[in-house]
Design a protein around this motif. Structure first.
Motif, PDB file in Angstrom:
ATOM      1  N   PRO A  39      76.946  63.113   9.250  1.00 19.77           N
ATOM      2  CA  PRO A  39      76.266  61.900   9.102  1.00 19.77           C
ATOM      3  C   PRO A  39      75.377  61.273  10.242  1.00 19.77           C
ATOM      4  O   PRO A  39      74.445  60.357   9.739  1.00 19.77           O
ATOM      5  N   GLU A  40      75.731  61.385  11.312  1.00 21.65           N
ATOM      6  CA  GLU A  40      74.803  61.136  12.570  1.00 21.65           C
ATOM      7  C   GLU A  40      73.450  61.551  12.531  1.00 21.65           C
ATOM      8  O   GLU A  40      72.360  61.253  12.637  1.00 21.65           O
ATOM      9  N   MET A  41      73.260  63.086  11.750  1.00 18.31           N
ATOM     10  CA  MET A  41      72.194  63.774  11.960  1.00 18.31           C
ATOM     11  C   MET A  41      71.617  63.322  10.650  1.00 18.31           C
ATOM     12  O   MET A  41      70.478  62.917  10.826  1.00 18.31           O
ATOM     13  N   LEU A  42      72.024  62.858   9.583  1.00 16.87           N
ATOM     14  CA  LEU A  42      71.412  62.387   8.445  1.00 16.87           C
ATOM     15  C   LEU A  42      70.884  60.984   8.526  1.00 16.87           C
ATOM     16  O   LEU A  42      69.840  60.680   8.136  1.00 16.87           O
ATOM     17  N   ALA A  43      71.520  60.325   9.456  1.00 12.20           N
ATOM     18  CA  ALA A  43      71.078  58.652   9.883  1.00 12.20           C
ATOM     19  C   ALA A  43      69.744  58.705  10.627  1.00 12.20           C
ATOM     20  O   ALA A  43      69.012  58.029  10.399  1.00 12.20           O
ATOM     21  N   GLU A  44      69.527  60.012  11.311  1.00 14.25           N
ATOM     22  CA  GLU A  44      68.197  60.133  12.007  1.00 14.25           C
ATOM     23  C   GLU A  44      66.908  60.406  11.499  1.00 14.25           C
ATOM     24  O   GLU A  44      65.994  60.345  11.904  1.00 14.25           O
ATOM     25  N   ILE A  45      67.251  60.821  10.269  1.00 20.91           N
ATOM     26  CA  ILE A  45      66.217  61.307   9.267  1.00 20.91           C
ATOM     27  C   ILE A  45      65.486  59.913   8.556  1.00 20.91           C
ATOM     28  O   ILE A  45      66.306  59.238   7.799  1.00 20.91           O
ATOM     29  N   PRO A  46      64.155  59.723   9.035  1.00 16.61           N
ATOM     30  CA  PRO A  46      63.407  58.522   8.388  1.00 16.61           C
ATOM     31  C   PRO A  46      63.322  58.659   6.838  1.00 16.61           C
ATOM     32  O   PRO A  46      63.399  59.742   6.266  1.00 16.61           O
ATOM     33  N   ALA A  47      63.596  57.688   6.383  1.00 18.94           N
ATOM     34  CA  ALA A  47      63.571  57.394   4.687  1.00 18.94           C
ATOM     35  C   ALA A  47      62.341  58.100   4.066  1.00 18.94           C
ATOM     36  O   ALA A  47      62.243  58.471   3.027  1.00 18.94           O
ATOM     37  N   SER A  48      61.360  58.081   4.797  1.00 23.77           N
ATOM     38  CA  SER A  48      60.141  58.636   4.365  1.00 23.77           C
ATOM     39  C   SER A  48      60.051  60.025   4.338  1.00 23.77           C
ATOM     40  O   SER A  48      58.960  60.758   3.736  1.00 23.77           O
ATOM     41  N   VAL A  49      60.957  60.733   4.945  1.00 19.93           N
ATOM     42  CA  VAL A  49      60.877  62.241   4.960  1.00 19.93           C
ATOM     43  C   VAL A  49      62.052  62.761   3.993  1.00 19.93           C
ATOM     44  O   VAL A  49      63.152  62.371   3.971  1.00 19.93           O
ATOM     45  N   LYS A  50      61.285  63.702   3.003  1.00 22.31           N
ATOM     46  CA  LYS A  50      62.367  64.202   1.868  1.00 22.31           C
ATOM     47  C   LYS A  50      63.348  65.195   2.191  1.00 22.31           C
ATOM     48  O   LYS A  50      62.695  66.148   3.045  1.00 22.31           O
ATOM     49  N   ASP A 101      56.514  65.836   5.682  1.00 21.64           N
ATOM     50  CA  ASP A 101      56.841  64.972   4.442  1.00 21.64           C
ATOM     51  C   ASP A 101      58.317  65.577   4.039  1.00 21.64           C
ATOM     52  O   ASP A 101      58.804  64.700   3.240  1.00 21.64           O
ATOM     53  N   TYR A 102      58.508  66.686   4.500  1.00 17.12           N
ATOM     54  CA  TYR A 102      59.868  67.401   4.021  1.00 17.12           C
ATOM     55  C   TYR A 102      60.381  67.810   5.074  1.00 17.12           C
ATOM     56  O   TYR A 102      59.971  68.397   6.130  1.00 17.12           O
ATOM     57  N   LEU A 103      61.813  67.888   5.159  1.00 18.36           N
ATOM     58  CA  LEU A 103      62.601  68.552   6.150  1.00 18.36           C
ATOM     59  C   LEU A 103      63.539  69.305   5.308  1.00 18.36           C
ATOM     60  O   LEU A 103      64.620  69.010   4.573  1.00 18.36           O
TER      61      LEU A 103
END
Length: 195
Positions: free
Chosen positions: A23-34, A3-5
């Motif tokens: 930016p590449e790393m952030l782009a890989e985090i699903p929107a559902s993960v805070k 749920d959180y990272l």
């Protein structure tokens, strides 16, 4: 998926991610993960600046941040988790001043330095917590704690924070171990709802 990272913004930590986002790393985090930024006695201005750069959803404070400090972050619209190190001498009355300026507390094991110790504290001490702010359990939680988690009960308990028990090396998690653990925790939760 968790749920959180968490991202550690404490330069003295071996898990420090740096202040500039990838930016590449952030782009890989699903929107559902805070996205959670972990800070230790950083200036509120720096916390807000990093929160904006990294598009953080949550700020987790692990130092001696005052209720006024927490209010400043909270009033900016960011969810605030305030960590407290718990041992037999912890005075739960000190938490009263943080009610209303923190969204969640995080109860961790007391160590010599800020941040995780990889050790569990006595969860029974939380029977002394009667406040209204919900909390997360932290401190040395690993795969062998499923039964203890299943048996833990508290009206304000909302989740667990895992870290070193799932690491291959500093800041490098065993993804399969984390995935399996999350699946087991969710299964226990669903079974508990059915009971």
């Amino acid at each position: 998926m968790p749920d959180y990272l968490g991202f550690i913004f404490y330069p003295k930590s071996k898990r420090f991610v740096g202040f500039e986002p990838s930016p590449e790393m952030l782009a890989e985090i699903p929107a559902s993960v805070k996205k959670v930024g972990v800070f230790v006695n950083e200036s509120p201005e720096k916390v807000l600046e990093i929160s904006k750069k990294w598009k953080l959803d949550v700020v987790q404070l692990h130092g001696e941040e005052s209720p006024g400090y927490c209010r400043q972050i909270h009033d900016s619209g960011i969810t605030v988790f305030k960590a407290f190190s718990v041992d037999e001498s912890f005075d739960f009355a000190t938490l009263n001043a943080y009610s209303g300026v923190c969204d969640y507390f995080l109860f961790d094991t007391k160590g010599l330095l800020p941040g995780g110790t990889g050790q569990k504290f006595n969860w029974q001490l939380l029977e002394n917590y009667s406040g209204n702010v919900p909390f997360f359990l932290s401190g040395g939680i690993g795969t062998n704690d499923l039964e203890a988690i299943q048996n833990f009960k508290h009206l304000r308990w909302r989740g667990i924070d895992i870290n070193s028990g799932f690491e291959i090396g500093p800041a490098l998690k065993d993804v399969e171990k984390v995935r399996t653990f999350i699946k087991e925790i969710r299964r226990l939760h669903e079974d508990g709802i059915k009971d």
